[in-house]
Design a protein around this motif. Structure first.
Motif, PDB file in Angstrom:
ATOM      1  N   ILE A   1     -71.684-112.234 -44.739  1.00  0.00           N
ATOM      2  CA  ILE A   1     -72.581-113.269 -44.236  1.00  0.00           C
ATOM      3  C   ILE A   1     -71.771-114.541 -44.009  1.00  0.00           C
ATOM      4  CG2 ILE A   1     -74.538-114.773 -44.828  1.00  0.00           C
ATOM      5  CD1 ILE A   1     -75.449-111.934 -44.359  1.00  0.00           C
ATOM      6  N   SER A   2     -72.007-115.183 -42.881  1.00  0.00           N
ATOM      7  CA  SER A   2     -71.488-116.519 -42.604  1.00  0.00           C
ATOM      8  C   SER A   2     -72.679-117.467 -42.660  1.00  0.00           C
ATOM      9  CB  SER A   2     -70.841-116.565 -41.222  1.00  0.00           C
ATOM     10  OG  SER A   2     -70.637-117.904 -40.824  1.00  0.00           O
ATOM     11  N   ALA A   3     -72.626-118.437 -43.567  1.00  0.00           N
ATOM     12  CA  ALA A   3     -73.694-119.434 -43.694  1.00  0.00           C
ATOM     13  C   ALA A   3     -73.095-120.801 -43.411  1.00  0.00           C
ATOM     14  CB  ALA A   3     -74.310-119.394 -45.090  1.00  0.00           C
ATOM     15  N   LYS A   4     -73.581-121.453 -42.332  1.00  0.00           N
ATOM     16  CA  LYS A   4     -73.063-122.764 -41.937  1.00  0.00           C
ATOM     17  C   LYS A   4     -74.145-123.821 -42.097  1.00  0.00           C
ATOM     18  CE  LYS A   4     -69.996-120.966 -38.385  1.00  0.00           C
ATOM     19  NZ  LYS A   4     -69.763-120.874 -36.951  1.00  0.00           N
ATOM     20  N   SER A   5     -73.745-124.935 -42.654  1.00  0.00           N
ATOM     21  CA  SER A   5     -74.624-126.098 -42.749  1.00  0.00           C
ATOM     22  C   SER A   5     -73.972-127.204 -41.937  1.00  0.00           C
ATOM     23  CB  SER A   5     -74.785-126.533 -44.208  1.00  0.00           C
ATOM     24  OG  SER A   5     -75.587-127.675 -44.283  1.00  0.00           O
TER      25      SER A   5
ATOM     26  N   TRP B   1     -79.487-124.156 -42.642  1.00  0.00           N
ATOM     27  CA  TRP B   1     -78.422-123.154 -42.716  1.00  0.00           C
ATOM     28  C   TRP B   1     -78.530-122.215 -41.529  1.00  0.00           C
ATOM     29  CZ3 TRP B   1     -74.502-123.563 -45.935  1.00  0.00           C
ATOM     30  CH2 TRP B   1     -74.656-124.261 -47.129  1.00  0.00           C
ATOM     31  N   GLU B   2     -77.444-122.061 -40.781  1.00  0.00           N
ATOM     32  CA  GLU B   2     -77.360-121.049 -39.726  1.00  0.00           C
ATOM     33  C   GLU B   2     -76.628-119.859 -40.323  1.00  0.00           C
ATOM     34  OE1 GLU B   2     -75.509-122.518 -36.173  1.00  0.00           O
ATOM     35  OE2 GLU B   2     -76.798-124.283 -36.135  1.00  0.00           O
ATOM     36  N   VAL B   3     -77.274-118.693 -40.287  1.00  0.00           N
ATOM     37  CA  VAL B   3     -76.740-117.519 -40.976  1.00  0.00           C
ATOM     38  C   VAL B   3     -76.523-116.385 -39.984  1.00  0.00           C
ATOM     39  CG1 VAL B   3     -77.267-115.779 -42.727  1.00  0.00           C
ATOM     40  CG2 VAL B   3     -77.833-118.176 -43.132  1.00  0.00           C
ATOM     41  N   GLU B   4     -75.336-115.790 -40.050  1.00  0.00           N
ATOM     42  CA  GLU B   4     -74.981-114.643 -39.216  1.00  0.00           C
ATOM     43  C   GLU B   4     -74.523-113.499 -40.108  1.00  0.00           C
ATOM     44  OE1 GLU B   4     -75.358-114.427 -36.035  1.00  0.00           O
ATOM     45  OE2 GLU B   4     -75.109-116.417 -35.166  1.00  0.00           O
ATOM     46  N   VAL B   5     -74.910-112.285 -39.747  1.00  0.00           N
ATOM     47  CA  VAL B   5     -74.315-111.099 -40.348  1.00  0.00           C
ATOM     48  C   VAL B   5     -72.990-110.898 -39.625  1.00  0.00           C
ATOM     49  CG1 VAL B   5     -74.533-108.603 -40.667  1.00  0.00           C
ATOM     50  CG2 VAL B   5     -76.535-110.078 -40.922  1.00  0.00           C
TER      51      VAL B   5
ATOM     52  N   LEU C   1     -80.436-105.594 -40.901  1.00  0.00           N
ATOM     53  CA  LEU C   1     -80.592-106.826 -41.667  1.00  0.00           C
ATOM     54  C   LEU C   1     -80.957-108.022 -40.789  1.00  0.00           C
ATOM     55  CD1 LEU C   1     -80.365-107.716 -44.601  1.00  0.00           C
ATOM     56  CD2 LEU C   1     -77.967-108.203 -44.193  1.00  0.00           C
ATOM     57  N   ALA C   2     -80.286-108.144 -39.650  1.00  0.00           N
ATOM     58  CA  ALA C   2     -80.556-109.282 -38.758  1.00  0.00           C
ATOM     59  C   ALA C   2     -80.106-108.929 -37.345  1.00  0.00           C
ATOM     60  CB  ALA C   2     -79.836-110.525 -39.238  1.00  0.00           C
ATOM     61  N   LYS C   3     -80.986-109.132 -36.397  1.00  0.00           N
ATOM     62  CA  LYS C   3     -80.684-108.866 -34.985  1.00  0.00           C
ATOM     63  C   LYS C   3     -80.316-110.141 -34.232  1.00  0.00           C
ATOM     64  CE  LYS C   3     -81.950-104.499 -35.245  1.00  0.00           C
ATOM     65  NZ  LYS C   3     -80.971-103.466 -35.307  1.00  0.00           N
ATOM     66  N   LYS C   4     -80.372-111.292 -34.940  1.00  0.00           N
ATOM     67  CA  LYS C   4     -80.077-112.579 -34.300  1.00  0.00           C
ATOM     68  C   LYS C   4     -79.651-113.569 -35.385  1.00  0.00           C
ATOM     69  CE  LYS C   4     -84.794-114.173 -34.706  1.00  0.00           C
ATOM     70  NZ  LYS C   4     -85.910-114.834 -34.092  1.00  0.00           N
TER      71      LYS C   4
ATOM     72  N   ILE D   1     -82.170-118.803 -39.500  1.00  0.00           N
ATOM     73  CA  ILE D   1     -82.193-120.197 -39.939  1.00  0.00           C
ATOM     74  C   ILE D   1     -82.946-120.282 -41.263  1.00  0.00           C
ATOM     75  CG2 ILE D   1     -82.930-122.558 -39.383  1.00  0.00           C
ATOM     76  CD1 ILE D   1     -80.817-121.479 -37.444  1.00  0.00           C
ATOM     77  N   PHE D   2     -82.364-120.962 -42.237  1.00  0.00           N
ATOM     78  CA  PHE D   2     -83.003-121.186 -43.534  1.00  0.00           C
ATOM     79  C   PHE D   2     -83.046-122.684 -43.780  1.00  0.00           C
ATOM     80  CE2 PHE D   2     -81.379-116.914 -43.765  1.00  0.00           C
ATOM     81  CZ  PHE D   2     -82.384-116.224 -44.403  1.00  0.00           C
ATOM     82  N   HIS D   3     -84.172-123.169 -44.315  1.00  0.00           N
ATOM     83  CA  HIS D   3     -84.351-124.598 -44.544  1.00  0.00           C
ATOM     84  C   HIS D   3     -84.305-124.972 -46.022  1.00  0.00           C
ATOM     85  CE1 HIS D   3     -85.021-125.521 -40.352  1.00  0.00           C
ATOM     86  NE2 HIS D   3     -85.818-124.484 -40.287  1.00  0.00           N
TER      87      HIS D   3
END
Length: 107
Positions: free
Chosen positions: A31-35, A46-50, A69-72, A75-77
């Protein structure tokens, strides 16, 4: 605060847009989680990519939108919902690693 379990690397976001990036890894997936910087300091975004890591000495990966898990981009707040997602993702990646190794043995 994000979970530290399976944290592979934390760094300034490498794309040049500023912010912090956390890279997690389980087997070849992660997982890549960017703030990124926000106008409102109190707003968490948080922008999250598998991602799927490439087998190189350097940290190299590609965004992977072909898992269940994720097709796109997600976003987490808040940190707590992201942490819950991360814990479930770690379980998923472990199971995926087992399935992929079984596939390789059968081939």
């Amino acid at each position: 605060m994000l979970v530290q379990k399976n944290l592979y690397l934390s760094r300034s976001a490498a794309d040049g847009h500023g912010g912090q990036e956390f890279l997690y890894k389980v087997n070849q997936y992660g997982i890549s989680a960017k703030s990124r910087p926000q106008e409102e300091l109190s707003q968490i975004h948080w922008e999250v990519e598998v991602i799927k890591y490439q087998e190189t000495a350097a940290v190299k990966f590609e965004i992977c939108h072909d898992t269940e898990l994720a097709k796109k981009t997600l976003i987490f707040h808040n940190d707590s919902s992201l942490n819950e997602f991360l814990e479930n993702a770690f379980i998923y990646f472990k199971e995926l690693g087992v399935l992929e190794s079984m596939d390789k043995k059968q081939a």
